[in-house]
Design an enzyme around this catalytic site. Structure first.
Site, PDB file in Angstrom:
ATOM      1  N   HIS A   1     -20.499 -38.312  -8.518  1.00 50.92           N
ATOM      2  CA  HIS A   1     -21.934 -38.225  -8.791  1.00 50.92           C
ATOM      3  C   HIS A   1     -22.338 -39.265  -9.820  1.00 50.92           C
ATOM      4  O   HIS A   1     -21.682 -39.426 -10.837  1.00 50.92           O
ATOM      5  CB  HIS A   1     -22.284 -36.827  -9.307  1.00 50.92           C
ATOM      6  CG  HIS A   1     -23.761 -36.618  -9.455  1.00 50.92           C
ATOM      7  ND1 HIS A   1     -24.551 -36.170  -8.424  1.00 50.92           N
ATOM      8  CD2 HIS A   1     -24.584 -36.837 -10.502  1.00 50.92           C
ATOM      9  CE1 HIS A   1     -25.803 -36.111  -8.838  1.00 50.92           C
ATOM     10  NE2 HIS A   1     -25.857 -36.506 -10.095  1.00 50.92           N
TER      11      HIS A   1
ATOM     12  N   ASP B   1     -32.493 -25.325  -9.587  1.00 48.91           N
ATOM     13  CA  ASP B   1     -32.637 -26.703 -10.067  1.00 48.91           C
ATOM     14  C   ASP B   1     -33.869 -27.378  -9.488  1.00 48.91           C
ATOM     15  O   ASP B   1     -34.517 -28.184 -10.166  1.00 48.91           O
ATOM     16  CB  ASP B   1     -31.382 -27.525  -9.740  1.00 48.91           C
ATOM     17  CG  ASP B   1     -31.523 -28.953 -10.256  1.00 48.91           C
ATOM     18  OD1 ASP B   1     -31.684 -29.114 -11.478  1.00 48.91           O
ATOM     19  OD2 ASP B   1     -31.514 -29.893  -9.442  1.00 48.91           O
TER      20      ASP B   1
ATOM     21  N   ARG C   1     -39.644 -30.206 -15.100  1.00 48.89           N
ATOM     22  CA  ARG C   1     -39.205 -31.160 -16.125  1.00 48.89           C
ATOM     23  C   ARG C   1     -39.877 -32.507 -15.925  1.00 48.89           C
ATOM     24  O   ARG C   1     -40.258 -33.183 -16.874  1.00 48.89           O
ATOM     25  CB  ARG C   1     -37.678 -31.333 -16.066  1.00 48.89           C
ATOM     26  CG  ARG C   1     -36.923 -30.136 -16.617  1.00 48.89           C
ATOM     27  CD  ARG C   1     -35.458 -30.210 -16.223  1.00 48.89           C
ATOM     28  NE  ARG C   1     -34.839 -31.426 -16.736  1.00 48.89           N
ATOM     29  CZ  ARG C   1     -33.770 -31.999 -16.192  1.00 48.89           C
ATOM     30  NH1 ARG C   1     -33.193 -31.480 -15.120  1.00 48.89           N
ATOM     31  NH2 ARG C   1     -33.276 -33.094 -16.702  1.00 48.89           N
TER      32      ARG C   1
ATOM     33  N   SER D   1     -28.332 -29.336 -14.669  1.00 50.53           N
ATOM     34  CA  SER D   1     -28.890 -29.764 -13.384  1.00 50.53           C
ATOM     35  C   SER D   1     -27.817 -30.408 -12.518  1.00 50.53           C
ATOM     36  O   SER D   1     -27.626 -30.050 -11.349  1.00 50.53           O
ATOM     37  CB  SER D   1     -30.037 -30.755 -13.644  1.00 50.53           C
ATOM     38  OG  SER D   1     -30.427 -31.398 -12.456  1.00 50.53           O
TER      39      SER D   1
ATOM     40  N   LYS E   1     -25.142 -28.271  -9.315  1.00 54.57           N
ATOM     41  CA  LYS E   1     -25.057 -28.710  -7.915  1.00 54.57           C
ATOM     42  C   LYS E   1     -23.612 -29.045  -7.546  1.00 54.57           C
ATOM     43  O   LYS E   1     -23.167 -28.778  -6.431  1.00 54.57           O
ATOM     44  CB  LYS E   1     -25.986 -29.907  -7.694  1.00 54.57           C
ATOM     45  CG  LYS E   1     -27.459 -29.491  -7.706  1.00 54.57           C
ATOM     46  CD  LYS E   1     -28.410 -30.664  -7.642  1.00 54.57           C
ATOM     47  CE  LYS E   1     -28.575 -31.337  -8.980  1.00 54.57           C
ATOM     48  NZ  LYS E   1     -29.677 -32.300  -9.057  1.00 54.57           N
TER      49      LYS E   1
HETATM   50  N1  URA Z   1     -29.799 -36.120 -11.826  1.00 56.44           N
HETATM   51  C1  URA Z   1     -29.946 -34.797 -11.622  1.00 56.44           C
HETATM   52  O1  URA Z   1     -29.605 -34.283 -10.572  1.00 56.44           O
HETATM   53  N2  URA Z   1     -30.473 -34.038 -12.594  1.00 56.44           N
HETATM   54  C2  URA Z   1     -30.855 -34.537 -13.772  1.00 56.44           C
HETATM   55  O2  URA Z   1     -31.314 -33.794 -14.621  1.00 56.44           O
HETATM   56  C3  URA Z   1     -30.690 -35.922 -13.978  1.00 56.44           C
HETATM   57  C4  URA Z   1     -30.163 -36.697 -12.993  1.00 56.44           C
END
Ligand code: URA
Ligand code: CA
Length: 440
Positions: free
Chosen positions: A88, A167, A174, A189, A193
């Protein structure tokens, strides 16, 4: 009476407002309230702001992460034998490493079951890039996803609606309440995931610099360390690399353009920063999965997969499995091409001293490579090709970048923004380091 009815949103907000540590029960109630709608947007937003200002302990961040992960489906990938890995990135410009390392790592026997996102703000998204390949689908069912990974070792799909739904709500709020770049919120966040997505090994690419969510090395390091610490508490193996985003990683920015550059790297034609960071990330996955003893050995193995052509063939197989035209890997002219090009030339002699990377991404967005609103349609063909990197000497009249423009492009806006993003100086400048640190 539900448990939530006994915990008043105001009590939670007040506790955090004055710097208290929220209990697991309170965090559970909050995330439940986010998902079932019993917390109003203004109450969620107030708590998000209180978290931004007061911070969270590791215990709270872990609880928030786990509650968010459990707010939807927890994928069970046990139907895929062997080590399953994911990668990621916190988001960048010209950041096409997934398209390169997913097939390469799969060639080395580690299953890459990757869930990716779309472009966000000035950053590009892997799903949007893949969809620029004619016919390519990223909306496979979980069953088809598993079957494909079992058959060819890799797949890249979009996150299903059921993955960490909390999220989605929090992220949208946000985005409009100036609470995006808050450490515990970014950590929960991203990690929620990853935890819901069911892989054993996760390598995080934490960007730092003018095109990153965290713009200083200190903030990026704190983000990387916190994610690895919290992530490892979950029983999975996390590592993070802190990599440079003080200039676009690859030289191609835009959806089909980035697919083209990824193909060029897999074909062994293109070297440089994008290839190097992709190999480093891939090598950490191989090491953490136990395939090699060291990162250096991992890089060598991945390089062999480029030289033998296996990596490119695996990419073609993945494209074909997901309904796309595999021949793009042989002939990149089959990708969507922009109607016209505009060159941006240097107005003076000197050195390319710095790049405002976010603005390069924003310029590509003005051309149509990204979305202004969630519902906007992307033009896969448009974008920017950079011809110089930070530290390069330039002469007046040299082409610094080429804009690939389409009918809907804001050509003038993009040209001006890109021009202002490239800063020249009279004196030589050192190129920035590529990998700033590794956090295990
Ligand atoms: N990527 C995400 O999935 N969440 C965040 O808060 C920042 C970058
Ligand atoms: Ca690129």
């Amino acid at each position: 009476m539900s448990e939530n009815a006994r915990i008043n949103p105001c009590d939670i907000i007040r506790k955090k407002r004055f710097g208290g540590e929220l209990s697991e029960k309170e965090i559970h109630a909050f995330v439940q309230g986010v998902v079932d709608g019993s917390f109003a947007d203004y109450q969620i937003s107030a708590l998000l702001m209180a978290i931004c200002i007061q911070g969270m302990t590791d215990r709270e961040t872990l609880a928030l992460t786990l509650e968010m992960a459990r707010s939807g489906d927890m994928l069970d990938l046990s139907g895929i034998p062997g080590v399953k890995a994911d990668k990621h990135s916190t988001g960048g410009v010209g950041d096409t490493t997934s398209l390169i390392l997913v097939p390469l790592v799969a060639c080395c026997g580690v299953k890459m079951a990757k869930m990716s996102g779309r472009g966000l703000g000035f950053t590009g998204g892997t799903l949007d890039k893949l969809e620029s390949i004619p016919g390519m689908r990223v909306d496979l069912s979980i069953e088809a996803f598993e079957a494909q990974v079992n058959r060819i070792g890799c797949a890249i799909i979009g996150q299903t609606a059921e993955l960490a739904p909390a999220d989605k709500v929090l992220y949208a709020l946000r985005d409009v309440t100036a609470t995006v770049d808050c450490l515990p919120l970014v950590v929960s966040s991203i990690l929620s995931k990853k935890m819901a997505a069911g892989c054993d090994v996760v390598v995080l690419d934490v960007k730092t610099g003018s095109g990153a969510i965290m713009d200083t090395p200190e903030k990026s390091r704190l983000l990387a360390e916190t994610m690895v610490r919290i992530g490892n508490l979950s029983g999975k193996r996390f590592s993070a690399l802190i990599t440079d985003m003080d200039q676009p990683l690859g030289n191609y920015i835009g959806n089909a353009l980035e697919v083209e550059e990824a193909i060029d790297v897999l074909a062994g034609r293109t070297r440089g920063a994008l290839r190097d960071v992709s190999l480093q990330l891939g090598a950490h996955i191989l090491r953490n999965a136990g395939v090699v003893e060291s990162v250096e050995a991992g890089v060598c193995l991945l390089e062999e997969k480029i030289d033998s052509g296996e990596g490119l063939r695996r990419f073609a197989q993945m494209i074909e499995a997901q309904g796309g035209d595999p021949l793009v890997t042989q002939d990149t002219s089959r990708l969507p091409k922009a109607k016209a090009k505009i060159e941006l030339k240097a107005g003076s002699n000197g050195y390319l001293a710095a790049i405002r990377t976010a603005d390069v991404g924003n310029a590509a967005k003005l051309l149509g490579a990204g979305r202004e609103r969630k519902t906007d349609e992307i033009d896969p063909s448009v974008g920017i090709v950079m011809h110089k990197r930070v530290g390069d000497q330039v002469s007046r009249g040299d082409v610094l970048a080429t804009l690939h423009v389409g009918e809907r492009s804001d050509k003038i806006g993009a040209y001006n923004l890109l021009q202002s993003a490239l800063l020249l100086s009279d004196t030589p400048v050192k190129a920035p380091a590529l990998v700033h640190a590794v956090v295990e």
